[in-house]
Design a protein around this motif. Structure first.
Motif, PDB file in Angstrom:
ATOM      1  N   SER A 123      65.243  40.412  33.164  1.00 17.75           N
ATOM      2  CA  SER A 123      65.937  40.135  32.346  1.00 17.75           C
ATOM      3  C   SER A 123      66.708  38.858  32.592  1.00 17.75           C
ATOM      4  N   THR A 124      67.558  38.237  31.816  1.00 25.61           N
ATOM      5  CA  THR A 124      68.340  37.023  32.009  1.00 25.61           C
ATOM      6  C   THR A 124      68.864  36.728  33.624  1.00 25.61           C
ATOM      7  N   GLU A 125      69.342  37.846  34.037  1.00 25.87           N
ATOM      8  CA  GLU A 125      69.698  37.987  35.521  1.00 25.87           C
ATOM      9  C   GLU A 125      68.368  37.954  36.467  1.00 25.87           C
ATOM     10  N   GLN A 126      67.730  37.162  36.731  1.00 17.81           N
ATOM     11  CA  GLN A 126      66.603  37.466  37.522  1.00 17.81           C
ATOM     12  C   GLN A 126      67.059  38.008  39.018  1.00 17.81           C
ATOM     13  N   SER A 127      66.609  39.164  39.297  1.00 17.46           N
ATOM     14  CA  SER A 127      66.893  39.626  40.618  1.00 17.46           C
ATOM     15  C   SER A 127      65.425  40.337  41.139  1.00 17.46           C
ATOM     16  N   THR A 128      65.647  40.103  42.114  1.00 23.34           N
ATOM     17  CA  THR A 128      64.520  40.971  42.971  1.00 23.34           C
ATOM     18  C   THR A 128      65.024  41.750  44.021  1.00 23.34           C
ATOM     19  N   GLN A 129      64.114  42.987  44.314  1.00 25.27           N
ATOM     20  CA  GLN A 129      64.463  44.070  45.248  1.00 25.27           C
ATOM     21  C   GLN A 129      63.317  44.157  46.438  1.00 25.27           C
ATOM     22  N   ASN A 130      63.650  43.999  47.562  1.00 22.44           N
ATOM     23  CA  ASN A 130      62.699  44.580  48.490  1.00 22.44           C
ATOM     24  C   ASN A 130      63.016  45.512  49.220  1.00 22.44           C
ATOM     25  N   LEU A 131      62.309  46.615  49.431  1.00 19.14           N
ATOM     26  CA  LEU A 131      62.485  47.969  50.109  1.00 19.14           C
ATOM     27  C   LEU A 131      62.920  47.485  51.800  1.00 19.14           C
ATOM     28  N   SER A 132      62.175  46.533  52.131  1.00 20.11           N
ATOM     29  CA  SER A 132      62.450  46.260  53.722  1.00 20.11           C
ATOM     30  C   SER A 132      63.770  45.768  53.853  1.00 20.11           C
ATOM     31  N   ARG A 133      64.506  44.874  52.604  1.00 22.44           N
ATOM     32  CA  ARG A 133      65.668  44.449  53.037  1.00 22.44           C
ATOM     33  C   ARG A 133      66.792  45.539  53.079  1.00 22.44           C
ATOM     34  N   MET A 134      66.533  46.850  52.626  1.00 20.43           N
ATOM     35  CA  MET A 134      67.518  48.024  52.681  1.00 20.43           C
ATOM     36  C   MET A 134      67.483  48.782  53.975  1.00 20.43           C
ATOM     37  N   LYS A 135      66.744  48.369  55.167  1.00 17.06           N
ATOM     38  CA  LYS A 135      66.703  49.065  56.194  1.00 17.06           C
ATOM     39  C   LYS A 135      68.266  49.031  56.768  1.00 17.06           C
ATOM     40  N   GLY A 136      68.641  50.235  57.353  1.00 18.63           N
ATOM     41  CA  GLY A 136      70.018  50.374  57.920  1.00 18.63           C
ATOM     42  C   GLY A 136      70.943  51.258  56.984  1.00 18.63           C
ATOM     43  N   LYS A 137      70.275  51.334  55.690  1.00 17.25           N
ATOM     44  CA  LYS A 137      71.127  52.000  54.647  1.00 17.25           C
ATOM     45  C   LYS A 137      70.110  53.331  54.148  1.00 17.25           C
ATOM     46  N   TYR A 138      70.610  54.465  53.914  1.00 19.77           N
ATOM     47  CA  TYR A 138      70.083  55.550  53.100  1.00 19.77           C
ATOM     48  C   TYR A 138      69.406  54.864  51.703  1.00 19.77           C
ATOM     49  N   VAL A 139      68.357  55.217  51.175  1.00 25.44           N
ATOM     50  CA  VAL A 139      67.939  54.646  50.131  1.00 25.44           C
ATOM     51  C   VAL A 139      67.453  55.931  49.338  1.00 25.44           C
ATOM     52  N   ASN A 147      65.794  54.051  58.464  1.00 22.43           N
ATOM     53  CA  ASN A 147      64.627  53.433  59.235  1.00 22.43           C
ATOM     54  C   ASN A 147      63.407  53.268  57.933  1.00 22.43           C
ATOM     55  N   GLY A 148      63.590  53.745  56.829  1.00 18.71           N
ATOM     56  CA  GLY A 148      62.771  53.867  55.684  1.00 18.71           C
ATOM     57  C   GLY A 148      61.859  55.160  55.812  1.00 18.71           C
TER      58      GLY A 148
END
Length: 167
Positions: free
Chosen positions: A44-60, A149-150
């Motif tokens: 979309s116009t709001e370019q955003s990237t999601q890396n799963l590894s960046r979410m370590k420390g949270k439940y996903v 911890n993924g």
């Protein structure tokens, strides 16, 4: 006549043994597996990237779905609503990945289903995408709850199970 009886016995035995493996998971990853990392970008116009590894420390909560798969679409919407209706500091981040091949269909679906868009992504390569292959989704879409911890701690979790888990 004698051979007909043996053929019947063989068919009966083979049909009974085909049920032995039915309790095994049909596909994808299983509880205890480490979720493969991936990188996905919004188109979309709001370019955003999601890396799963960046979410370590949270439940996903990873939810894989497509607008053409009614069950996965309903599950995704109910999980999104369940997370939205719980307290804002529930420590679970949802990442919703659609495998619709057309951005327009994806956008209309998330509008109709009232999905929160910052955590909702589309993989327009559909079933030929790397994420689809990494998560072995060939036998159907699913969702995974990952610990901080993924590691996959739940698979095919319902909205009710998620709510119970959060409380």
């Amino acid at each position: 006549m004698k051979y007909v009886k043996w053929i019947f016995v063989v068919l009966l035995i083979s049909s009974l043994t085909s049920f032995v493996e039915k309790d095994k998971p049909t596909g994808g990853l299983n509880v205890g597996d480490i979720a493969p990392d991936f990188k996905i970008e919004t188109m979309s116009t709001e370019q955003s990237t999601q890396n799963l590894s960046r979410m370590k420390g949270k439940y996903v909560l990873l939810s894989f779905w497509a607008s053409y798969d009614a069950q996965s679409r309903m599950q995704n919407a109910s999980l999104s609503n369940a997370l939205r209706s719980t307290s804002p500091n529930n420590n679970v981040e949802m990442v919703s990945v659609s495998f619709d091949e057309y951005q327009s269909i994806f956008e209309e679906t998330i509008r109709k289903d009232q999905i929160v868009t910052p955590t909702c992504f589309v993989e327009t390569k559909g079933e030929s995408s790397g994420i689809f292959k990494k998560y072995r989704l060939g036998r159907g879409f699913t969702n995974y709850l990952l610990d901080d911890n993924g590691v996959i701690i739940a698979k095919n979790i319902s909205a009710a199970e998620l709510s119970a888990y959060l409380n």
